[in-house]
Every structure is written in C-alpha cells, then in structure tokens.
Scaffold this motif. Structure first.
Motif, PDB file in Angstrom:
ATOM      1  N   VAL A   1       0.835  -1.198   0.000  1.00 17.41           N
ATOM      2  CA  VAL A   1       0.000   0.000   0.000  1.00 17.41           C
ATOM      3  C   VAL A   1       0.873   1.254   0.000  1.00 17.41           C
ATOM      4  O   VAL A   1       0.727   2.112  -0.860  1.00 17.41           O
ATOM      5  CB  VAL A   1      -0.938   0.021   1.218  1.00 17.41           C
ATOM      6  CG1 VAL A   1      -1.729   1.324   1.260  1.00 17.41           C
ATOM      7  CG2 VAL A   1      -1.886  -1.176   1.191  1.00 17.41           C
ATOM      8  N   ALA A   2       1.776   1.360   0.973  1.00 17.22           N
ATOM      9  CA  ALA A   2       2.596   2.568   1.082  1.00 17.22           C
ATOM     10  C   ALA A   2       3.823   2.281   1.926  1.00 17.22           C
ATOM     11  O   ALA A   2       3.844   1.339   2.722  1.00 17.22           O
ATOM     12  CB  ALA A   2       1.805   3.724   1.683  1.00 17.22           C
ATOM     13  N   THR A   3       4.848   3.116   1.738  1.00 17.72           N
ATOM     14  CA  THR A   3       6.058   3.001   2.529  1.00 17.72           C
ATOM     15  C   THR A   3       6.612   4.388   2.800  1.00 17.72           C
ATOM     16  O   THR A   3       6.405   5.318   2.012  1.00 17.72           O
ATOM     17  CB  THR A   3       7.107   2.134   1.813  1.00 17.72           C
ATOM     18  OG1 THR A   3       8.292   2.056   2.628  1.00 17.72           O
ATOM     19  CG2 THR A   3       7.501   2.727   0.467  1.00 17.72           C
TER      20      THR A   3
ATOM     21  N   ALA B   1       1.173   2.688  -3.614  1.00 13.79           N
ATOM     22  CA  ALA B   1       0.723   1.903  -4.754  1.00 13.79           C
ATOM     23  C   ALA B   1      -0.145   2.755  -5.673  1.00 13.79           C
ATOM     24  O   ALA B   1      -0.830   3.670  -5.219  1.00 13.79           O
ATOM     25  CB  ALA B   1      -0.070   0.698  -4.254  1.00 13.79           C
ATOM     26  N   ASP B   2      -0.137   2.426  -6.942  1.00  8.96           N
ATOM     27  CA  ASP B   2      -0.939   3.185  -7.910  1.00  8.96           C
ATOM     28  C   ASP B   2      -2.424   3.143  -7.553  1.00  8.96           C
ATOM     29  O   ASP B   2      -3.143   4.116  -7.786  1.00  8.96           O
ATOM     30  CB  ASP B   2      -0.730   2.614  -9.315  1.00  8.96           C
ATOM     31  CG  ASP B   2       0.647   2.934  -9.868  1.00  8.96           C
ATOM     32  OD1 ASP B   2       1.038   2.290 -10.860  1.00  8.96           O
ATOM     33  OD2 ASP B   2       1.321   3.829  -9.325  1.00  8.96           O
TER      34      ASP B   2
ATOM     35  N   GLY C   1      17.722  -0.100   8.083  1.00  5.52           N
ATOM     36  CA  GLY C   1      18.659  -0.239   6.983  1.00  5.52           C
ATOM     37  C   GLY C   1      18.482   0.829   5.927  1.00  5.52           C
ATOM     38  O   GLY C   1      17.872   1.866   6.165  1.00  5.52           O
ATOM     39  N   VAL C   2      19.001   0.546   4.754  1.00  2.45           N
ATOM     40  CA  VAL C   2      18.990   1.517   3.666  1.00  2.45           C
ATOM     41  C   VAL C   2      17.639   1.477   2.957  1.00  2.45           C
ATOM     42  O   VAL C   2      17.138   0.398   2.622  1.00  2.45           O
ATOM     43  CB  VAL C   2      20.125   1.221   2.664  1.00  2.45           C
ATOM     44  CG1 VAL C   2      20.066   2.201   1.495  1.00  2.45           C
ATOM     45  CG2 VAL C   2      21.475   1.299   3.379  1.00  2.45           C
ATOM     46  N   TYR C   3      17.094   2.655   2.714  1.00  7.00           N
ATOM     47  CA  TYR C   3      15.806   2.735   2.036  1.00  7.00           C
ATOM     48  C   TYR C   3      15.999   2.547   0.537  1.00  7.00           C
ATOM     49  O   TYR C   3      16.816   3.197  -0.099  1.00  7.00           O
ATOM     50  CB  TYR C   3      15.158   4.089   2.301  1.00  7.00           C
ATOM     51  CG  TYR C   3      13.803   4.270   1.662  1.00  7.00           C
ATOM     52  CD1 TYR C   3      13.621   5.124   0.582  1.00  7.00           C
ATOM     53  CD2 TYR C   3      12.696   3.581   2.151  1.00  7.00           C
ATOM     54  CE1 TYR C   3      12.386   5.291   0.010  1.00  7.00           C
ATOM     55  CE2 TYR C   3      11.451   3.744   1.577  1.00  7.00           C
ATOM     56  CZ  TYR C   3      11.296   4.610   0.505  1.00  7.00           C
ATOM     57  OH  TYR C   3      10.053   4.780  -0.060  1.00  7.00           O
TER      58      TYR C   3
ATOM     59  N   ARG D   1       8.671  -2.008  -1.482  1.00  9.84           N
ATOM     60  CA  ARG D   1       7.328  -2.390  -1.911  1.00  9.84           C
ATOM     61  C   ARG D   1       7.074  -3.891  -1.734  1.00  9.84           C
ATOM     62  O   ARG D   1       5.965  -4.369  -1.958  1.00  9.84           O
ATOM     63  CB  ARG D   1       7.132  -2.028  -3.378  1.00  9.84           C
ATOM     64  CG  ARG D   1       7.132  -0.531  -3.645  1.00  9.84           C
ATOM     65  CD  ARG D   1       7.194  -0.234  -5.131  1.00  9.84           C
ATOM     66  NE  ARG D   1       7.158   1.199  -5.392  1.00  9.84           N
ATOM     67  CZ  ARG D   1       6.068   1.865  -5.732  1.00  9.84           C
ATOM     68  NH1 ARG D   1       4.932   1.221  -5.864  1.00  9.84           N
ATOM     69  NH2 ARG D   1       6.112   3.165  -5.938  1.00  9.84           N
ATOM     70  N   ARG D   2       8.076  -4.623  -1.345  1.00  5.28           N
ATOM     71  CA  ARG D   2       7.958  -6.073  -1.198  1.00  5.28           C
ATOM     72  C   ARG D   2       7.763  -6.442   0.265  1.00  5.28           C
ATOM     73  O   ARG D   2       8.496  -5.956   1.128  1.00  5.28           O
ATOM     74  CB  ARG D   2       9.203  -6.760  -1.749  1.00  5.28           C
ATOM     75  CG  ARG D   2       9.484  -6.444  -3.203  1.00  5.28           C
ATOM     76  CD  ARG D   2      10.836  -6.978  -3.633  1.00  5.28           C
ATOM     77  NE  ARG D   2      11.193  -6.524  -4.972  1.00  5.28           N
ATOM     78  CZ  ARG D   2      12.436  -6.536  -5.441  1.00  5.28           C
ATOM     79  NH1 ARG D   2      13.426  -6.971  -4.682  1.00  5.28           N
ATOM     80  NH2 ARG D   2      12.672  -6.116  -6.664  1.00  5.28           N
ATOM     81  N   SER D   3       6.861  -7.340   0.555  1.00  7.48           N
ATOM     82  CA  SER D   3       6.645  -7.751   1.934  1.00  7.48           C
ATOM     83  C   SER D   3       7.879  -8.428   2.507  1.00  7.48           C
ATOM     84  O   SER D   3       8.149  -8.317   3.714  1.00  7.48           O
ATOM     85  CB  SER D   3       5.434  -8.672   2.027  1.00  7.48           C
ATOM     86  OG  SER D   3       5.603  -9.822   1.236  1.00  7.48           O
TER      87      SER D   3
END
Length: 127
Positions: free
Chosen positions: A48-50, A61-62, A101-103, A109-111
């Motif tokens: 959904v979002a991050t 997400a679109d 960690g590093v964004y 976007r992956r679980s």
C-alpha cells in the motif's frame, strides 16, 4: 521485544475516510523504514505505502495514489495511513511493517523486505 500495534480500522461507507495508526515499541523508530500492506480475503498481501526514516522519501501503490497518504511522527513512534475516498475494493486487513537499513523504494514495496509485522486491523468499506 518488538511490537507493532495497528489501530483505527472499522466499517465506513464508500467515499468516507479512516486514519490508521501503527504504534511501534522495542525499536529505535526513527531509524526504521515503515510500510503498510493489505490483504483481502482470498488474495495475496499487497503493498500500500512506505515511508523512510526521512519522511520526504515515501511511495504508494498506484491503486491508492491520490487517496491514501502515509506519514510518521517519530516523537510518538507512530506511522499513520490517512485513507480518503475509500472504495469497497479497499476492504482488507491492513498491516504495518518495519525494517531498519537503507531505504530502497523498489525493495520497500515487497513484503519480504520487512522484518517485523503488526497483527493487522480490519477495514471494511460498504457500497
């Protein structure tokens, strides 16, 4: 012990709004990337979002762009998902997730990117 606790779900009519919250404990929240995912019955969990620890780095997400907004309040160890113009297809259990960690906007976007998950909160949108 790491805990992520979602709240704010419920039943709302189409076109309505909800704000989900996810309160984190047991982590240095300001150093964590946070994500929101959802899972509808019979479907896979979807992004959904991050939002990064730098709140200017975020993505959605679109399917929710322009309707949902992710934000965070580091002083309260909380991430939010403001959901407007809700549709019946937004009905799902919503989960928050955390990872240090590093964004990376693609990997986030992956679980599988996330280390910790909340128990979820149900959102039901009636037509």
């Amino acid at each position: 012990q790491v805990q992520l606790v979602e709240s704010g779900g419920g039943l709302v009519q189409a076109g309505g709004s909800l704000r989900l919250s996810c309160a984190a404990s047991g982590i240095d929240f300001s150093r964590y990337i946070m994500g929101w995912f959802r899972q509808a019955p019979g479907k896979e969990r979807e992004f959904v979002a991050t939002i990064s620890f730098n709140p200017s780095n975020r993505a959605s997400a679109d399917s929710v762009k322009g309707r949902f907004t992710v934000s965070r309040e580091n002083a309260k160890n909380t991430v939010y998902l403001q959901m407007n113009s809700l549709k019946p297809e937004d009905t799902a259990v919503y989960y928050c997730a955390a990872r240090s960690g590093v964004y990376n906007v693609i990997r986030a976007r992956r679980s599988s990117f996330y280390d910790y998950w909340g128990q979820g909160t149900q959102v039901t949108v009636s037509s």
